[in-house]
Write a protein that holds these residues in place. Structure first.
Motif, short mmCIF file in Angstrom:
data_model
loop_
_atom_site.label_atom_id
_atom_site.label_comp_id
_atom_site.label_asym_id
_atom_site.label_seq_id
_atom_site.Cartn_x
_atom_site.Cartn_y
_atom_site.Cartn_z
N ALA A 179 0.82 -1.21 0.00
CA ALA A 179 0.00 0.00 0.00
C ALA A 179 0.85 1.26 0.00
O ALA A 179 0.41 2.31 -0.47
N LEU A 180 2.06 1.18 0.54
CA LEU A 180 2.91 2.35 0.58
C LEU A 180 3.99 2.34 -0.48
O LEU A 180 4.87 3.19 -0.48
N ASP A 181 3.92 1.37 -1.41
CA ASP A 181 4.93 1.32 -2.47
C ASP A 181 4.89 2.56 -3.35
O ASP A 181 5.89 2.92 -3.96
N PHE A 182 3.70 3.20 -3.44
CA PHE A 182 3.65 4.38 -4.30
C PHE A 182 4.47 5.52 -3.73
O PHE A 182 4.83 6.45 -4.44
N LEU A 183 4.82 5.46 -2.43
CA LEU A 183 5.72 6.46 -1.87
C LEU A 183 7.12 6.32 -2.45
O LEU A 183 7.89 7.28 -2.47
N ASP A 184 7.45 5.10 -2.89
CA ASP A 184 8.77 4.85 -3.46
C ASP A 184 8.82 5.08 -4.97
O ASP A 184 9.89 4.98 -5.58
N ALA A 185 7.66 5.36 -5.58
CA ALA A 185 7.60 5.44 -7.04
C ALA A 185 8.58 6.45 -7.63
O ALA A 185 9.29 6.14 -8.59
N VAL A 289 2.84 3.30 10.44
CA VAL A 289 3.09 4.50 11.25
C VAL A 289 4.57 4.88 11.20
O VAL A 289 4.92 6.04 11.02
N ASP A 290 5.44 3.88 11.34
CA ASP A 290 6.88 4.15 11.30
C ASP A 290 7.31 4.66 9.93
O ASP A 290 8.12 5.59 9.83
N ARG A 291 6.78 4.05 8.89
CA ARG A 291 7.17 4.45 7.54
C ARG A 291 6.70 5.87 7.23
O ARG A 291 7.44 6.67 6.64
N LEU A 292 5.48 6.18 7.61
CA LEU A 292 4.97 7.53 7.38
C LEU A 292 5.78 8.56 8.15
O LEU A 292 6.07 9.65 7.64
N ALA A 293 6.17 8.22 9.37
CA ALA A 293 6.98 9.14 10.17
C ALA A 293 8.35 9.33 9.53
O ALA A 293 8.87 10.45 9.46
#
Length: 411
Positions: A179-185, A289-293
């Motif tokens: 779900a957070l892979d798009f942060l790495d795009a 939570v950790d990744r978003l922080a």
């Protein structure tokens, strides 16, 4: 694990959660005109899609023009909103009862290939666009190459935001950590475009013509020979043609991805982590939570879904078990009808005892999370008897998200 910072739009007010940060106020979040994007993330099977749809419906019925974008290929969102299908175009949802203002609700599901095609058509001249769309390597890339979905999700979110048509965009992400892979795009795209293989393949396009191919074949013969063995001769040719056609667009891809990434970090964006009161789900929630922080993304809070409760909290599991045992032991001393009633009562008491034990496990699991993340606002959503499959159910979830658990909705 380190505690995350939180978004100011998601703190304070009333709600059903607990923790040092106070309850998460969903109404305050969606009523704030400064909130333009809400991203729901979490592991699979925790009600994330339903949460996103309920937030979208509640925002629309409170006067905001809202679109829900799902990246999850599941069809639950369409079914709950009374739509026969979802595709790459926002579809209006009928039956939205707006209390104030010109609220509307639309829903859509990311079509990765169509979004990629739209980008090509929008940023390349017709001849080059046709060459790209017909290229076999592009067709494979746009249909399911690793990382393409996440990048296209960034593209689609950027497109929706750029139109200025929507007061609020609610994003329902895929399940689990992807779900957070798009942060790495943006970073992945930059690494791909700056990689040695791509630079070699771009050489013919930059030098031009037959001499360029001669240079590539002679000067880089060893490398291209190796690439040919890896990709196959035809695929290598298709890849070279694709890179040549896309050369002028690469910079735009990177810039737009980076722009959307910065949009996700902006003050108008709020991330909601959705979890169930179970060990594995809250472990995944801790990862989010950790990744978003770490990425300095604005976390508004955590939605703890499907929390069990009871109408008789004063009756402990031990007392219920003891009462059930007493009824069962005395069951043979009464008339058949009374014995049946007592057997039923004993069964209900044991069910209550099991529910209370489940509640205890959930509470302990939640409290462990809160002890590590005391600054994350939380709202608890009670477990429902059945699945949510219509707007009535979404309204009920929306009220529970806002801390109002009374069922005043009409079917």
């Amino acid at each position: 694990m380190s505690s995350s910072t939180t978004s100011g739009g998601g703190t304070g007010g009333t709600g059903g959660g607990s923790g040092a940060a106070g309850p998460l106020d969903v109404d305050r979040l969606i009523d704030n005109p400064g909130t333009r994007i809400i991203v729901c993330c979490g592991s699979g099977g925790v009600g994330k899609t339903t949460t996103a749809a309920a937030i979208g419906l509640r925002a629309a019925e409170r006067g905001r023009r809202t679109v829900v974008l799902t990246i999850d290929p599941a069809r639950r969102l369409a079914q709950s909103m009374g739509l026969t299908e979802l595709d790459n175009t926002p579809r209006p949802v009928k039956g939205v009862a707006t209390a104030t203002g010109p609220g509307e609700l639309h829903a859509m599901m990311l079509d990765m290939k169509r979004t990629f095609d739209e980008v090509v058509l929008a940023h390349a001249d017709p001849e080059r666009a046709r060459a790209i769309l017909e290229n076999p390597f592009y067709q494979s890339l746009s249909a399911g190459f690793a990382g393409t979905q996440e990048y296209m999700a960034m593209e689609k979110l950027g497109q929706l935001q750029a139109t200025g048509e929507w007061d609020l965009i609610v994003v329902d992400t895929p399940p689990s950590r992807s779900a957070l892979d798009f942060l790495d795009a943006p970073g992945r795209l930059g690494s791909f475009l700056d990689g040695k293989i791509i630079r070699v393949l771009m050489t013919p396009a930059k030098v031009g013509g037959r001499s360029a191919m001669k240079f590539l074949n002679v000067g880089m013969g060893l490398l291209t020979g190796t690439l040919g063995k890896i990709f196959g001769a035809q695929l290598l040719t298709d890849l070279q043609t694709f890179v040549a056609a896309m050369d002028s667009m690469f910079g735009g891809f990177r810039e737009r991805a980076e722009s959307t990434y910065q949009l996700l970090k902006a003050q108008g964006t709020a991330f909601l982590v959705v979890a169930a009161p179970e060990r594995d789900a809250l472990r995944e929630a801790a990862y989010f939570v950790d990744r978003l922080a770490a990425d300095q993304m604005p976390l508004a809070g955590l939605v703890l879904n499907r929390v069990h409760g009871t109408g008789a909290p004063q009756l402990t599991a031990e007392r219920a078990q003891a009462a059930a045992q007493a009824l069962e032991e005395n069951g043979g001393e009464h008339e058949p009808g009374q014995a049946d009633a007592e057997a039923l009562a004993a069964g209900l008491l044991r069910l209550h005892a099991e529910r209370v034990e489940v509640m205890g496990r959930e509470r302990r699991t939640r409290d462990r999370f809160v002890s590590v993340y005391p600054d994350v606002p939380m709202v608890e959503v009670p477990a429902l008897a059945g699945d949510v499959h219509d707007l009535h159910g979404l309204r009920l979830i929306g009220r529970q998200l806002a801390g109002d658990s009374t069922d005043q909705d009409r079917s």
